[in-house]
Design an enzyme around this catalytic site. Sequence first.
Site, PDB file in Angstrom:
ATOM      1  N   GLU A 118      -5.683  30.858   2.904  1.00  0.00           N
ATOM      2  CA  GLU A 118      -6.172  29.476   2.866  1.00  0.00           C
ATOM      3  C   GLU A 118      -7.630  29.517   2.452  1.00  0.00           C
ATOM      4  O   GLU A 118      -8.503  29.856   3.248  1.00  0.00           O
ATOM      5  CB  GLU A 118      -6.000  28.811   4.243  1.00  0.00           C
ATOM      6  N   CYS A 171     -13.287  22.821   3.769  1.00  0.00           N
ATOM      7  CA  CYS A 171     -12.711  23.389   2.545  1.00  0.00           C
ATOM      8  C   CYS A 171     -12.175  22.329   1.597  1.00  0.00           C
ATOM      9  O   CYS A 171     -12.103  22.554   0.389  1.00  0.00           O
ATOM     10  CB  CYS A 171     -11.602  24.377   2.892  1.00  0.00           C
TER      11      CYS A 171
END
Length: 506
Positions: free
Chosen positions: A226, A260
């Site tokens: 991720e 993110c």
Amino acid sequence: LYTLDKTMSSTSPYTPIDEIDAIISQTRTNYKSSPPTSYQQRLKNLKALKAMLENHTEDFNNAMIADLRQNKLLCMSEISGSMHEIDWQIANLKRNMQVKSVHSTSVFSFPGSCEIVPEPLGLALIISPWNYPLTLVFKPLAGAIAAGNAVIVKPSEISANCTKLFAELIPKYLDQTHFRIITGAADETTQILKSQFDYIFYTGNPFVAKIIAKAAAEYLTPVTLELGGKSPCYIDESASWSVMLKRLTWGKMLNCSQTCVTPDYILVKRSVRDRLVQDLKKELHTFYGDNPQENPDYSRIISDRHCKRLQSLIEEVKDCVVHGGQVDLTDKYVAPTILLNPPLDAKVMQEEIFGPILPIIAVDDENEAIEFVNAREKPLALYVFSTHKSIVDKFIAKTSSGGFCSNDVAVHVVVPQLPFGGVGNSGMGAYNGDYTFNTFSHLKSVVRKQNWMDSALRYPPYTDRGIQLLNFLNKIPPPNFGKIFRMMMPVGAIAIAWWYFGQMQH
């Protein structure tokens, strides 16, 4: 509260490197001898994880404030997001563990039945980052537990207070036979990666992800990576302006943009560029007032090193700063900063910013924006603010990104029915709700054949006529008895009712 919590900043001792191999080896041995795979064991461990979070909510809040000076909304969302994932895994555990029957269209599986059996992978490693230090431990951990795995947790050393708390609580609430925490920095992580795991789940940056992928390749270990990247946001003149400004400002400045999926840069239609810049300044003032540094809702940068990195990004393009730009290294403070048309070869346009700096690039239309996006690495998220469905659909069809959201930012991440993950340079694999369970499971294919029929066509010697017949049979799908039964049920029910009432009349 922040003043009180600064006393928590002493880092807990790292796990001694010479003990790491033994911890991992013993956990694997324990798993092989007594895996926590029954429904009762998984449920017990999930409830223990939930109790850890419920009983220490205030402690976790204090740790997040000490590490990142997170505001009330962020603290609440970290707690609630973690709790929601645990509750989802508990509520759906039986369903996800069930064997799933499937209808085969292959003549070779007839007569017989086909099913998918979810089974645990074994020993999983979860390496979590510092920017969301609770959610990015609890969410994958809940899925790994639900799937019946043993787990080694390696939280970030940078969010030291949260890691210290995890190091204290995981041994108290989770069975140390199957669930261990290892603390440390690069040296400790390097040592961990020398051991074999059955799955690695990493959240962080592409540079470290490549190191982890190489280590995993030594054992052919599957991974979820991720990552992040430069997530673009396109805005045209049709956007619902006041709503767009609020959602964009909120999403960009969330956790001081240490997120993110935050919009990394804006591609705005040239005709509304100046209007956007002026209105964003006003919106930032509405959110954080004259001095964001004194506003309790404005977070801080995690470390001196990251703060200096952001300062250097601003310095390189200081002539493009149209708002903000102030940096206070002693307070780890970087002001909300807007850049107008920075050079595309500047670092701020080459690397993920991960801070409250917002470059704005003017484009002629959506076609130029799509070309701009496609000329770069695939982002983790892509955002479009437009009320024209055709433009939204064009971005969905002609770009590739981990996730997509129109007329909002970041909200797709918290939908448990949607997989969250990257593509290409922004990562691989996905999780959220059932997808977390599946990530930590092997979906085993099972065929149960019957013996009452066995065609000679599959065995030598082969003849042209036999091959022709077999090819013909392959084009005819075997009967789906389950579907036929479901279709016949209403007919049967009507027939039984008809017979019953007929008997009543007699």
